[in-house]
Design a protein around this motif. Sequence first.
Motif, PDB file in Angstrom:
ATOM      1  N   PRO A 174      -2.458   9.784   4.587  1.00  0.00           N
ATOM      2  CA  PRO A 174      -1.647   8.835   3.810  1.00  0.00           C
ATOM      3  C   PRO A 174      -0.331   8.528   4.526  1.00  0.00           C
ATOM      4  O   PRO A 174       0.112   9.266   5.410  1.00  0.00           O
ATOM      5  N   GLY A 175       0.293   7.459   4.112  1.00  0.00           N
ATOM      6  CA  GLY A 175       1.597   7.103   4.671  1.00  0.00           C
ATOM      7  C   GLY A 175       1.511   6.493   6.063  1.00  0.00           C
ATOM      8  O   GLY A 175       0.426   6.178   6.568  1.00  0.00           O
TER       9      GLY A 175
ATOM     10  N   ARG B  57       0.829  -1.205   0.000  1.00  0.00           N
ATOM     11  CA  ARG B  57       0.000   0.000   0.000  1.00  0.00           C
ATOM     12  C   ARG B  57       0.866   1.258   0.000  1.00  0.00           C
ATOM     13  O   ARG B  57       0.551   2.240  -0.689  1.00  0.00           O
ATOM     14  N   LEU B  58       1.938   1.237   0.771  1.00  0.00           N
ATOM     15  CA  LEU B  58       2.844   2.387   0.793  1.00  0.00           C
ATOM     16  C   LEU B  58       3.432   2.623  -0.599  1.00  0.00           C
ATOM     17  O   LEU B  58       3.516   3.764  -1.074  1.00  0.00           O
ATOM     18  N   ARG B  59       3.835   1.549  -1.253  1.00  0.00           N
ATOM     19  CA  ARG B  59       4.450   1.679  -2.573  1.00  0.00           C
ATOM     20  C   ARG B  59       3.481   2.217  -3.615  1.00  0.00           C
ATOM     21  O   ARG B  59       3.872   2.935  -4.536  1.00  0.00           O
ATOM     22  N   LYS B  60       2.201   1.896  -3.462  1.00  0.00           N
ATOM     23  CA  LYS B  60       1.191   2.341  -4.424  1.00  0.00           C
ATOM     24  C   LYS B  60       0.575   3.691  -4.052  1.00  0.00           C
ATOM     25  O   LYS B  60      -0.278   4.208  -4.776  1.00  0.00           O
ATOM     26  N   GLY B  61       0.983   4.233  -2.903  1.00  0.00           N
ATOM     27  CA  GLY B  61       0.425   5.513  -2.477  1.00  0.00           C
ATOM     28  C   GLY B  61      -0.971   5.404  -1.906  1.00  0.00           C
ATOM     29  O   GLY B  61      -1.689   6.410  -1.798  1.00  0.00           O
ATOM     30  N   MET B  62      -1.372   4.193  -1.533  1.00  0.00           N
ATOM     31  CA  MET B  62      -2.697   3.989  -0.921  1.00  0.00           C
ATOM     32  C   MET B  62      -2.636   4.324   0.575  1.00  0.00           C
ATOM     33  O   MET B  62      -1.571   4.266   1.196  1.00  0.00           O
ATOM     34  N   LYS B  63      -3.764   4.703   1.140  1.00  0.00           N
ATOM     35  CA  LYS B  63      -3.821   4.861   2.592  1.00  0.00           C
ATOM     36  C   LYS B  63      -3.712   3.478   3.241  1.00  0.00           C
ATOM     37  O   LYS B  63      -4.237   2.490   2.737  1.00  0.00           O
TER      38      LYS B  63
ATOM     39  N   THR C 282      -4.898   6.411  10.026  1.00  0.00           N
ATOM     40  CA  THR C 282      -4.398   6.095   8.687  1.00  0.00           C
ATOM     41  C   THR C 282      -5.521   5.887   7.676  1.00  0.00           C
ATOM     42  O   THR C 282      -5.250   5.550   6.513  1.00  0.00           O
TER      43      THR C 282
END
Length: 318
Positions: free
Chosen positions: A248-249, A206-212, A244
Motif C-alpha cells: 500500500p501507499g 487512491r492514496l486518500r481512500k487507502g487503496m493500493k 504497488t
Amino acid sequence: MKRGKIILIICLAVILTAAYCAWMFFGPVIKPPPGNFFYVHTGATYHQVKDSLKKDHIITRDFWFDKVAGYADYNKNVKAGKYKINDGMSVVNLVKKIGDNFETDSLAAIQFINNNDSILPFDVDTNLVLTIVIPNTYTYTWNTTIQKIFKKLYQEQQKFWNDDRLHEAERLHLTPKEVYTISSLVEEETNRQEDKGKIASVYINRLRKGMKLAADPTIKFAMRDFGLKRIYFKYLAFPSPYNTYIHPGLPPGPINTPSIKTIDAVLNAPETDYLFFVARPNSGGLSDFANTFQEHSVYAKNYRDALDSALKKKQENK
C-alpha cells in the motif's frame, strides 16, 4: 649568382619557413586520441601534460607546443579539464554521465549516491536521492567533485520548491518528495500533458481512500524491465518494495526523474472522482478514466482487445 636571384632565394626561403611555421602553428597537425578527448587532471604540471600529449601521440614533437605554450603563458597556468581534440562528440546515457564527463569516476559517484551518510546533508536517503534532481541545464567544470555536484543540485531543488509550489503540495496534503514520487509514476504513464493531471488525481484519490496504487510502472521498475509493453497477471506478485500491487501507499522513492511540466501537472491536479484509468486504443497516448470498477472494466477490455488484435496482425504479417 646575381644579386636579384640571391634576394629571390632568400625571400622564397623566408616564405617557405613562414609557411612551415604557420602550418605547424595553425595547420591540422594534431592527432585525436581514442575517444577524441584529452584529460588534464587536477594538480597536473605543464611537463606532465606535455608528456601525456606525446604518449597519446596527439603531438609528435614538443618544440612547437613549447613555443605556443610560452606565448600563451599556458606553461605557467595549467588548467584541469576535459578537452575535445576534434569536432566529434560522443553521446552518453544518464547512468554513465558522471563517469564520462567528470573527473570523478562512475564508481565513486555510485558509492556516494548509495551511502546514506554521504547524502544525509541533502535531506534524502538512498531511496529518495533522485528527488533532489530537478531536470534543468546545469553548468559544471569537468573536475567538479561529486559533493559539489550534489550541493548545486540541492540548491536548485530548494529554489524550485518555492512558496507557490509548497502551497500546492500542502493543498494536496503531500510533501515535495511525495509529489516528486507521484510525478515519476505519471511521467512513465503518459507523454500527453493534458492527461498528466488527471492520472495524478487517480493516484491521489487512491492514496486518500487507502487503496493500493496498482501502478504498472512500478512493476517495470521492480523487474528492471522498462521495455515491457504489457503487464501480465503473473508479474503482479513480483517481490519488491516498489511493487504497488502488493504494497500500500507510495513506493519507497521515485522511479525516474520527472520533468518540471509533469511535477507542475501533479501539483495542479484537478479534483476528480477518478479511481481508474487505462490507455485508450488508437488515441496517441490518451487514457480513459473511470469512477467505478465496472466502467473501468469496459475500457480495460477495449484496450486488451486492441492489443490482442495488433499482436495477431503482427504474427500474420511474419
